[in-house]
Design a protein around this motif. Structure first.
Motif, PDB file in Angstrom:
ATOM      1  N   LYS A   1      44.908  41.982  39.779  1.00 36.75           N
ATOM      2  CA  LYS A   1      45.527  41.512  40.297  1.00 36.75           C
ATOM      3  C   LYS A   1      46.629  41.014  40.695  1.00 36.75           C
ATOM      4  CE  LYS A   1      40.908  41.714  42.730  1.00 36.75           C
ATOM      5  NZ  LYS A   1      40.007  40.709  43.787  1.00 36.75           N
ATOM      6  N   LYS A   2      46.768  39.533  40.501  1.00 32.11           N
ATOM      7  CA  LYS A   2      47.589  38.441  39.853  1.00 32.11           C
ATOM      8  C   LYS A   2      49.418  39.871  39.340  1.00 32.11           C
ATOM      9  CE  LYS A   2      45.603  34.338  37.982  1.00 32.11           C
ATOM     10  NZ  LYS A   2      45.569  33.482  36.592  1.00 32.11           N
ATOM     11  N   ALA A   3      49.212  41.109  39.098  1.00 33.50           N
ATOM     12  CA  ALA A   3      50.833  41.965  39.421  1.00 33.50           C
ATOM     13  C   ALA A   3      50.523  43.014  39.905  1.00 33.50           C
ATOM     14  CB  ALA A   3      50.791  42.135  37.629  1.00 33.50           C
ATOM     15  N   GLY A   4      49.484  42.785  41.532  1.00 31.72           N
ATOM     16  CA  GLY A   4      49.645  42.850  42.758  1.00 31.72           C
ATOM     17  C   GLY A   4      49.288  44.494  42.056  1.00 31.72           C
TER      18      GLY A   4
END
Length: 114
Positions: A2-5
């Motif tokens: 999720k942090k990487a999109g």
């Protein structure tokens, strides 16, 4: 992820696409079930993971894992992964809203065949 999109589901589905491509040497039909909540008692729709975008991604990744020191090649692969994951997420959203086609086509097939 999720942090990487990335959507975790889409990321895993693209990993499955790459694994099956490397295992069989071609993309094979894979799918997952998507809950369609708007209908009474719920329904499911089939979400296909194979798409033109996932095909471009797995073909660019290749049949073997190769470490790329080339920044341009890594960026291209990442861009293809993002596009494939985005398309998968959009198809999943459409299926969840009852806009999928698999169950509809199955119903038509059953009418013709039965």
């Amino acid at each position: 992820m999720k942090k990487a999109g990335f959507s975790p589901d889409a990321y895993v589905q693209m990993a499955i696409q790459l694994a099956t491509f490397r295992l069989f040497g071609k993309q094979v039909g894979t799918y997952e079930s998507t809950q369609v909540r708007p209908f009474l008692h719920g329904r499911t729709e089939t979400t296909r993971s194979v798409s033109l975008a996932s095909a471009a991604f797995v073909k660019r990744m290749g049949l073997r894992s190769i470490h790329d020191d080339d920044t341009e090649a890594r960026n291209e692969k990442l861009s293809l992964l993002r596009e494939a994951a985005t398309q998968h997420s959009e198809y999943t959203r459409q299926a969840a809203r009852g806009m999928g086609v698999d169950r509809h086509l199955m119903g038509l097939f059953m009418l013709v065949d039965g």
